[in-house]
Scaffold this motif. Structure first.
Motif, mmCIF file in Angstrom:
data_model
loop_
_atom_site.group_PDB
_atom_site.id
_atom_site.type_symbol
_atom_site.label_atom_id
_atom_site.label_comp_id
_atom_site.label_asym_id
_atom_site.label_seq_id
_atom_site.Cartn_x
_atom_site.Cartn_y
_atom_site.Cartn_z
ATOM 1 N N GLN A 11 0.841 -1.209 0.000
ATOM 2 C CA GLN A 11 0.000 0.000 0.000
ATOM 3 C C GLN A 11 0.874 1.256 0.000
ATOM 4 O OE1 GLN A 11 -2.978 -0.055 3.074
ATOM 5 N NE2 GLN A 11 -3.900 -1.958 2.357
ATOM 6 N N LEU A 13 1.045 4.220 -3.086
ATOM 7 C CA LEU A 13 0.884 5.671 -2.901
ATOM 8 C C LEU A 13 2.138 6.430 -3.339
ATOM 9 C CD1 LEU A 13 -1.668 4.828 -1.343
ATOM 10 C CD2 LEU A 13 -1.112 6.548 0.358
ATOM 11 N N GLU A 54 3.709 11.414 3.908
ATOM 12 C CA GLU A 54 2.285 11.667 3.700
ATOM 13 C C GLU A 54 1.549 10.351 3.474
ATOM 14 O OE1 GLU A 54 1.372 14.445 0.574
ATOM 15 O OE2 GLU A 54 -0.768 14.418 1.071
ATOM 16 N N ILE A 89 -1.749 9.017 5.364
ATOM 17 C CA ILE A 89 -2.987 8.662 4.658
ATOM 18 C C ILE A 89 -3.407 7.244 5.040
ATOM 19 C CG2 ILE A 89 -3.931 8.122 2.379
ATOM 20 C CD1 ILE A 89 -2.324 10.503 1.269
ATOM 21 N N LEU A 90 -2.439 6.339 5.092
ATOM 22 C CA LEU A 90 -2.778 4.944 5.385
ATOM 23 C C LEU A 90 -3.221 4.765 6.838
ATOM 24 C CD1 LEU A 90 -0.060 2.974 3.402
ATOM 25 C CD2 LEU A 90 -2.446 3.409 2.791
ATOM 26 N N TYR A 115 -4.581 7.008 8.655
ATOM 27 C CA TYR A 115 -5.907 7.599 8.704
ATOM 28 C C TYR A 115 -6.948 6.629 8.137
ATOM 29 C CZ TYR A 115 -9.855 10.170 7.057
ATOM 30 O OH TYR A 115 -11.126 10.537 6.788
ATOM 31 N N GLY A 116 -6.626 6.032 6.992
ATOM 32 C CA GLY A 116 -7.552 5.074 6.381
ATOM 33 C C GLY A 116 -7.828 3.902 7.301
#
Ligand code: ATP
Ligand code: MG
Lengths: 258, 466
Positions: free
Chosen positions: B410, B414, B423, B427-428, B430-431
């Motif tokens: 993953q 990105l 970043e 993002i991950l 957060y996901g």
């Protein structure tokens, strides 16, 4: 000068050499197709170009324009205009497609010294790019590739490419798993982006894709090297005869250009 | 809180006299010294209830790691700290309190807000409450004074549970908290927000919030408990206790958002009981505290109930977060879905215990438990313990646990799109957390949490670059 220039590339994974001195030069404005049997190293090449550090480059050079690609981090390569459409696109639960795309687009813009785009501006930028690839609002709201069908994932890759507008796009078996209509959409998406400044490297097993995306050069990769290169008729010949006859060339250890 | 003192200090109790001068002894001594001031709100039953609780506490003592339920949580630093009852302490900085309330509130949506500072109701920060015969949202102390018959049948009685030291301590010292009563058939649309702030002065303090939620047959309510400090260096103990009973076909959506000072101790308990065809949706978010322990104990005493328990915890630095959940299926045809996620960084540690009891009568129970953790640092440690005890033969129970790092594929995906490692990690992460918070219906709460998660992840990289 070639836009993408790969010379004598040697790549190993976990101690096994996969690419064994690969040469490939792609000029701006061209489409090159790479064909070759399973396991010959096509995806390895694509992943190495994108900067996957699982693969170790033991020798050789790769240039994108003036940039020494191998010196750059994966995200910097994308910023410089390299794009890889993955053979197996990755799902990212919990992160919406729109959020992901905007983060990517803005990262690339910042790399190019452009200001970031705000969410509203970005939606307006996306909108005209959606319909040609059959992307719906609903697909953009959903998590990245999460629960997407195989074909939807592949269309999403090409959609990302159209958003990021790269200089060099490497498409790794983007046609696999597509139905006839989706294949046409994807091919039209690629053709719409062909331009004198841009180059494509299209990895495929099927001559059919090349009826839609007509390549300038077709290469055959066997055992980590390009063993034969020719015009689009080479693809037809392969379809006809299989890989047996080129594999013999590989064992001779000599690349032949038609 | 007013009310006359009906308690004589328990000098006569052999248990209290025997407790010695260790940590438990300090709490008992405080009780003896201050029980004269603890409110009984004119209720003759309240003083004996407090005395009985402190006696049980004195017998139990503070938990240690020899107690099965506290094996992975070290209370020694809490035990070494002397806490004064917070209710005696006037919060030092009124402006800081006002600012903090503003941070915790949700101005963009209507809520009914009750704020408690150092365990006492703070009307100047709260919405006016109008006690009526219908819905009541008011300070529990007020209820005990004005309408004790509404609270007494439930207070300390919502469930049968084993004596628990912190629970007893709360009952002995409880000052105030939220009382919510939703009569049969009534839907309360406006979320009820209870805010508990602690602001010590001249050394550590302890506050003892006590909440009681009575949701009638066919009634619906949404309640959010927020716990917070004012400064991250403030040392205090929050010992909170909430009880909730949900009647036939009732529906309670309950959130707990723990954002205590990172030097504070937080020990909280939710005891819940469900009657037939009722629903409890509980979301437990823990971000603060030096040591934070939450016990959630839900008794599904009705058939065809639905119980959802979601948890998200994020720890960094030296934080330790312990969630102990227990779900007691006593009746048939119920569904439960428990899902906990944690993100640990720095040298933090966390514990998740998920006990699910399916009693013999609870046939056709469908219970799912999932818990996982994401470790952003090699020095962080997570211990998870699912405990399924099943005595019915026709049930479906599944559980799964995973602990690990962000998936490399993953991250690479990105990065290959131009996103920096830093970043991409944000993002991950957060996901990953988003699954727990994405269907929170109070939109500004969801947005506040999204922001807190992003901030936490960014902080980490800022620290790395330094
Ligand atoms: N991460 C890895 N670890 C171990 N071996 C690998 C790894 N990646 C690739 N290989 C090996 O390298 C060889 C080339 O694989 P690659 O995926 O590049 O082939 P390909 O030409 O793309 O094949 P296909 O047409 O099946 O997609 C194979 O033998 C494969 O097993
Ligand atoms: Mg491949």
């Amino acid at each position: 000068m070639a836009l993408l220039d790969i010379r004598n590339l040697h790549v190993s994974v976990e101690g096994t050499e996969i690419l064994k001195g690969l040469n490939l030069a792609v000029d701006a404005g061209q489409v090159h197709a790479i064909m070759g049997p399973n396991g010959s190293g096509k995806s390895t090449l694509a992943q190495v170009l994108a900067g996957n550090s699982d693969y170790e480059v033991t020798d050789g050079t790769v240039k994108l324009g003036d940039e020494d690609l191998l010196e750059l981090d994966a995200s910097e390569r994308a910023g410089e205009g390299l794009f890889l459409a993955f053979q197996y696109p990755v799902s990212i639960p919990g992160v919406s497609n729109t959020y992901f795309l905007r983060a990517a687009y803005n990262a690339v813009r910042v790399h190019r010294g452009q200001p970031e785009m705000d969410p509203v501006g970005f939606i307006n930028y996306l909108r005209p790019k959606m319909a040609p690839l059959g992307m719906t609002k609903e697909m953009l709201r959903r998590s990245v590739n999460d629960g997407f069908s195989g074909g939807e994932k592949k269309r999403n890759e090409i959609f990302q490419m159209s958003v990021l507008e790269p200089k060099v796009a490497v498409l790794d078996e983007t046609d696999s798993g597509l139905d006839i209509d989706a294949l046409r959409l994807v091919a039209e998406g690629v053709n719409a982006m062909r331009s004198p400044e841009r180059a494509f490297v299209v990895v495929t097993h099927y001559q059919r894709l090349l009826d839609y995306i007509v390549p300038d050069v077709v290469h055959v990769m066997v055992d980590g090297r390009i063993v034969r290169s020719g015009g689009k008729e080479l693809a037809l010949e392969l379809e006809d005869k299989g890989y047996g006859w080129v594999e013999e060339l590989a064992t001779d250890g000599e690349a032949v250009t038609a | 809180m007013s009310g006359s003192n009906a308690t004589a200090p328990n000098d006569s109790s052999p248990v209290l006299n025997a407790v010695g001068d260790g940590a438990a002894g300090r709490f008992v001594a405080d009780f003896k010294a201050t029980s004269g001031q603890l409110s009984t709100n004119g209720q003759s039953w309240l003083a004996p209830m407090r005395s009985a609780a402190i006696e049980r506490f004195a017998t139990l003592g503070l938990p240690t790691r020899r107690d099965e339920a506290w094996r992975k949580t070290d209370l020694r630093s809490l035990a070494r700290t002397a806490f004064r009852p917070a209710a005696e302490v006037v919060a030092p900085d009124a402006d800081a309190i006002t600012a903090r309330v503003a941070q915790l509130a949700f101005p963009s949506v209507a809520t009914t807000r009750l704020v408690f500072v150092n365990g006492r109701f703070a009307p100047e920060h709260s919405d006016a409450y109008v006690p009526t015969d219908a819905v009541r949202v008011e300070p529990l102390a007020h209820t005990l004074r004005e309408a004790p018959e509404l609270a007494q049948p439930h207070l300390g009685r919502v469930t049968e549970n084993d004596a628990d030291a912190f629970g007893e301590l709360n009952t002995a010292f409880m000052t105030d908290g939220g009382f919510v009563l939703v009569p049969d058939g009534v839907t309360v649309v406006t979320p009820i927000h209870l805010i508990f702030l602690t602001a010590p002065a001249d050394g550590p303090v302890a506050q003892y919030p006590r909440n009681l939620f009575v949701i009638g047959d066919g009634a619906t309510a949404t309640i959010l408990e927020s716990y917070a400090g004012v400064n991250d260096t403030d040392v205090y103990l929050t010992n909170a206790y909430s009880e909730a009973v949900v009647g036939v076909e009732g529906n309670l959506t309950h959130y707990k958002l723990q954002r205590e000072s990172e030097s504070a101790y937080h020990v909280a308990r939710l005891q819940g009981r469900q009657e037939n065809e009722s629903t409890i949706t509980n979301t437990n978010v823990a971000l603060g505290g030096r040591m934070a322990r939450t016990d959630i104990d839900l008794h599904v005493d009705g058939s065809r109930c639905e119980t959802i328990m979601k948890g998200l915890y994020m720890a960094h630095g030296e934080q330790h977060i312990d969630n102990y959940t227990r779900l007691d299926h006593a009746q048939p045809d119920c569904h439960s879905h428990e899902r906990y996620k944690g993100i640990l960084d720095g040298r933090s540690s966390a514990v998740f215990t998920g006990r699910i009891l399916v009693r013999q009568d609870a046939q056709q129970t469908d219970a799912i438990q999932e818990n996982s953790g994401l470790l952003l640092s090699r020095d962080a440690a997570l211990s998870t313990q699912p405990q399924l005890e099943i005595f019915a033969d026709d049930v479906k129970c599944t559980h799964g646990a995973t602990v690990g790092e962000l998936p490399e594929n993953q991250l690479f995906y990105l990065r290959a799109r131009g996103i920096s490692t830093e970043e991409a990690t944000g993002i991950l992460a957060y996901g990953y957390a988003n699954e727990i918070i994405e269907d929170i219906e109070i939109e500004p709460l969801r947005e506040q949490l999204e922001q807190l998660i992003r901030l936490r992840v960014r902080e980490r990289f800022a620290a790395l670059k330094r």
